[in-house]
Design an enzyme around this catalytic site. Structure first.
Site, PDB file in Angstrom:
ATOM      1  N   PRO A 284      10.604 -46.881 -13.746  1.00  0.00           N
ATOM      2  CG  PRO A 284      11.678 -47.731 -11.852  1.00  0.00           C
ATOM      3  CD  PRO A 284      10.320 -47.302 -12.366  1.00  0.00           C
ATOM      4  CB  CYS A 285      13.172 -46.775 -18.689  1.00  0.00           C
ATOM      5  SG  CYS A 285      14.729 -45.883 -18.449  1.00  0.00           S
ATOM      6  CD  GLN A 286      16.713 -48.029 -14.442  1.00  0.00           C
ATOM      7  OE1 GLN A 286      15.492 -48.195 -14.479  1.00  0.00           O
ATOM      8  NE2 GLN A 286      17.301 -47.209 -13.583  1.00  0.00           N
TER       9      GLN A 286
END
Length: 304
Positions: free
Chosen positions: A185-187
């Protein structure tokens, strides 16, 4: 310590399977042999299957994948799964949520003409193809790229899985997998978000490193946003520095070699389709310009 967490495993599509008095499901016919004539990849954070699809286009077999979002998992199973795909659940509540999800979504999916739940596994891209005449040389339909369905799929939290469990399901040993792929996940790293160092999703890159070590593939690929370059852990250590240290300490590769590899990738630019082609049908002769930003040394100063 992370422990094996699969509590339930069922075939992706229940047609063609018989239930024994004990509740065990067995195939009515012998399942097809596993595909082992292609390089083997295992994907984590699989999403709807875009990364896996790219690897299939490149001639790989993505034998196992992990995703915990139910909508994304349903999409993956439709396009890249099949009736013989075994689906694992790490939590009884997740299995119950999947059953409820299929029930709640059924009316909307049927109205849209979309396949429903397990019944739709393998009915999407993987079943595409067929040509009235000779296929184009660059055709990427499933038969032309000789794609076969994913063998094992986990609807699960990667923090609760082990590499040993995945290898055991595939009948493979440590070191036999050709590549581990995935985009944690890059959020929490993205400039579009809050970039909070305490975002719990940020730590998933280290679970990815752990699984790489436990599977010990010949190589691994990790995709993420540029913001990960200058993000730090809660202790103030650069995330990528810590990521390389975990892999190096686990014996995957020398720290300096990993560091040089990341440095070589800093500032790399990918080019998407040319909009001029889409509008005019002709390729633009204009060459892509060089990145305006200077390259970054991930472990030091910006390079000019």
């Amino acid at each position: 310590m992370t422990t094996s967490a699969t509590l339930l495993a069922v075939p992706a599509r229940l047609d063609g399977w018989d239930s024994m008095p004990s509740g065990l499901l067995i195939p009515r016919t012998t399942p097809p042999p596993r595909r082992r004539d292609k390089p083997i990849a295992v994907e984590f954070f699989a999403g709807a299957g875009g990364f896996s699809l790219g690897f299939k286009y490149a001639g790989w077999h993505v034998a196992a994948a992990v995703e915990w979002d139910l909508h994304a998992a349903a999409t993956y199973l439709c396009n890249l799964g099949g009736p013989e795909t075994i689906v694992h659940f790490d939590d009884p509540d997740r299995w119950a949520a999947w059953q409820k999800f299929n029930g709640d979504e059924k009316h909307r999916w049927v109205k849209a003409g979309a396949p429903v739940g397990f019944a739709g596994a393998g009915t999407g891209w993987i079943a595409s193809g067929g040509h009235d005449g000779p296929p184009p040389a660059d055709c990427t339909c499933a038969p032309c790229v000789k794609a076969v369905p994913c063998e094992q799929f986990w609807i699960a939290d990667v923090r609760r899985l082990t590499g040993a469990e995945i290898l055991d399901a595939l009948g493979m040993e440590v070191g036999e997998v050709d590549a581990v792929i995935g985009g944690p996940p890059c959020q929490g790293f993205s400039a579009s978000g809050k970039r909070d160092v305490m975002d719990p999703r940020n730590s998933l890159v280290f679970d990815y490193a752990r699984l790489v070590l436990e599977i010990s593939p010949k190589t691994f690929v990790m995709e993420n946003v540029p913001g990960i370059v200058n993000m730090v852990t809660p202790e103030g250590v650069p995330v990528l520095d810590a990521f390389c240290r975990v892999l190096s300490d686990g014996g995957f590769a020398a720290y300096d070699a990993l560091k040089r590899t990341l440095q070589a990738q800093a500032g790399s630019t990918g080019f998407v389709r040319d909009d001029n082609v889409r509008k005019s049908g002709k390729a633009s002769r204009k060459q892509p310009s060089k990145p305006a930003q200077p390259q970054l040394d991930l472990f030091g100063e910006a390079l000019s």
